[in-house]
Design a protein around this motif. Structure first.
Motif, PDB file in Angstrom:
ATOM      1  N   GLY A 150       0.901  -1.381  -0.104  1.00  0.00           N
ATOM      2  CA  GLY A 150       0.179   0.070  -0.040  1.00  0.00           C
ATOM      3  C   GLY A 150       0.891   1.259  -0.179  1.00  0.00           C
ATOM      4  O   GLY A 150       0.230   2.323   0.563  1.00  0.00           O
ATOM      5  N   CYS A 151       1.821   1.325  -0.663  1.00  0.00           N
ATOM      6  CA  CYS A 151       2.978   2.618  -0.488  1.00  0.00           C
ATOM      7  C   CYS A 151       1.978   3.613  -1.394  1.00  0.00           C
ATOM      8  O   CYS A 151       1.562   3.089  -2.592  1.00  0.00           O
ATOM      9  CB  CYS A 151       4.221   2.320  -1.214  1.00  0.00           C
ATOM     10  SG  CYS A 151       5.095   0.940  -0.195  1.00  0.00           S
ATOM     11  N   GLY A 157       0.494  -0.404  -5.298  1.00  0.00           N
ATOM     12  CA  GLY A 157       0.161  -0.350  -3.799  1.00  0.00           C
ATOM     13  C   GLY A 157      -1.256  -0.123  -3.902  1.00  0.00           C
ATOM     14  O   GLY A 157      -2.045  -0.431  -3.000  1.00  0.00           O
TER      15      GLY A 157
HETATM   16  S1  SF4 Z   1       5.349  -2.801  -5.212  1.00  0.00           S
HETATM   17 FE1  SF4 Z   1       4.783  -0.478  -4.740  1.00  0.00          FE
HETATM   18  S2  SF4 Z   1       3.161  -1.021  -2.904  1.00  0.00           S
HETATM   19 FE2  SF4 Z   1       4.333  -2.900  -3.177  1.00  0.00          FE
HETATM   20  S3  SF4 Z   1       6.080  -2.512  -1.939  1.00  0.00           S
HETATM   21 FE3  SF4 Z   1       6.778  -1.860  -4.109  1.00  0.00          FE
HETATM   22  S4  SF4 Z   1       6.621   0.247  -3.814  1.00  0.00           S
HETATM   23 FE4  SF4 Z   1       5.472  -0.407  -2.010  1.00  0.00          FE
END
Ligand code: SF4
Length: 387
Positions: A150-151, A157
């Protein structure tokens, strides 16, 4: 006999054919009344030559070719489209057997990312110019369909997690990507930095590394493989133990303190910044290797001089290089990209503090090459049954 399920390594029929290591192939053949050396033969067909059609495995009997087809030795996805950027980046959009779509991206290596380099691992054809004149390419691999972390600055995310990919689906991205190298190019490095958090899905990620680094297969040295994590401390420890610290590690840190990191990376509530730094200190890194710190600069959130100074202090006990990445603006977020001056100022402060600091240009902007953007642009298709 039902075909093996490529979405996980282990199913009712045992280990999926593409995810089998040579010793597992040998055991399979022996258990079925065939000589063990067939195991290495089939593994080489798959992982060295990239051949997933048993009918073309000319040194196997017809009966075995039929049997391997029945057991599910077939591509675990279909190539939907290749998007080629003006800068040489190629993005491969892949449709999995259950309808989900993921991507992997071939990226020309920059001089800076080549700085710790040795000889290349695997190439697109046998008649290439000498190693030092070939253009080195890195493949960015996906490990999950969507992502649970969820970033807030990341397209994947925002989509959430659908499921993890099986080791067969992860390793087959390399087999497919090698077909899209141009003459004079060599696939030199792998980065687990595409859609998904590789350490959230540790067992399949680790198996895919064993497959891709095996000397009878694609033969990538472990130092040519980098796993990028948002900071799952137990996974960092396991990776260090299982591969002796030889697999490269990149930490998506993005903030120098918990209060800032919490705003952009929900996972920080489980593993805070101090825990992360401690896990990096304990990673059994070989001498002269460095951990990569990824830092996405977001306007007004983490791009101020005070953040740069705090970052320099935080990383002091570690052997690191820092990649600064100006944020890619995504539709699902109101966060903004930093100014060019702000980026320069941030980098200068880290360089003055003694760090190797690289500004990562956004590769393949014209083909939405940032993490997860293409699958989202194409609508991330959810499979009918989740794992
Ligand atoms: S894919 Fe996107 S949401 Fe998942 S860890 Fe990497 S940066 Fe964060």
């Amino acid at each position: 006999m039902s075909a093996a399920d490529p979405t996980r390594s282990h199913g009712p029929g045992g280990v999926h054919p593409i995810a089998r290591l040579p010793e597992e192939w040998e055991a399979y053949f022996e258990a079925n009344g065939e000589r063990a050396f067939r195991g290495a033969q089939v593994f080489r067909w798959i992982h060295q030559r990239g051949e997933l059609d048993p009918a073309k495995m000319s040194d196997l009997s017809k009966a075995w070719r039929v049997r391997l087809s029945e057991e599910g030795l077939a591509p675990p996805f279909e190539l939907v489209e290749v998007f080629r950027s003006r800068d040489g980046t190629r993005k491969l959009l892949l449709e999995l057997v259950d309808g989900g779509r993921v991507e992997c991206v071939l990226i020309p290596m920059s001089k800076e990312s080549d700085e710790d380099d040795e000889s290349p691992a695997t190439s697109g054809s046998s008649a290439e110019p000498p190693t030092d004149r070939r253009r080195k390419m890195t493949l960015c691999i996906s490990t999950q369909l969507g992502c649970a972390m969820g970033c807030v600055f990341c397209a994947s995310g925002q989509a959430g997690l659908v499921r993890g990919l099986g080791a067969a689906e992860i390793a087959a991205q390399v087999l497919e990507a090698r077909r899209h190298l141009d003459d004079g190019e060599v696939l030199s490095n792998l980065v687990y930095m595409g859609m998904g958090e590789p350490l959230h899905h540790y067992d399949e990620t680790a198996r895919s590394i064993r497959l891709l680094s095996h000397g009878e297969g694609a033969g990538f040295g472990l130092r040519r493989i980098t796993v990028s994590t948002v900071g799952l401390v137990p996974g960092i420890r396991r990776l260090g133990e299982d591969f002796g610290g030889k697999v490269g590690l990149a930490l998506s840190l993005h903030a120098p303190s918990d209060d800032v990191r919490q705003k952009i990376i929900p996972m920080n509530s489980r593993f805070g910044v101090r825990d992360l730094v401690q896990s990096l200190r304990e990673y059994p890194l070989p001498r002269r290797r460095r951990i990569t710190i990824e830092y996405t600069l977001i306007s007004g959130v983490n791009d101020q001089p005070a953040h740069a100074r705090a970052l320099a202090n935080l990383l002091r006990p570690l052997s690191v290089k820092i990649n600064l990445i100006p944020m890619n603006v995504i539709d699902a977020s109101s966060l903004a990209a930093p100014s060019d001056e702000g980026v320069e100022r941030f980098r200068d402060l880290l360089v003055q503090a003694g760090y190797s600091c690289f500004l990562r240009r956004r590769r393949g902007d014209d083909v939405a090459a940032a993490c997860g953007q293409l699958a989202l642009a194409e609508r991330l298709v959810r499979p009918s049954a989740s794992s």
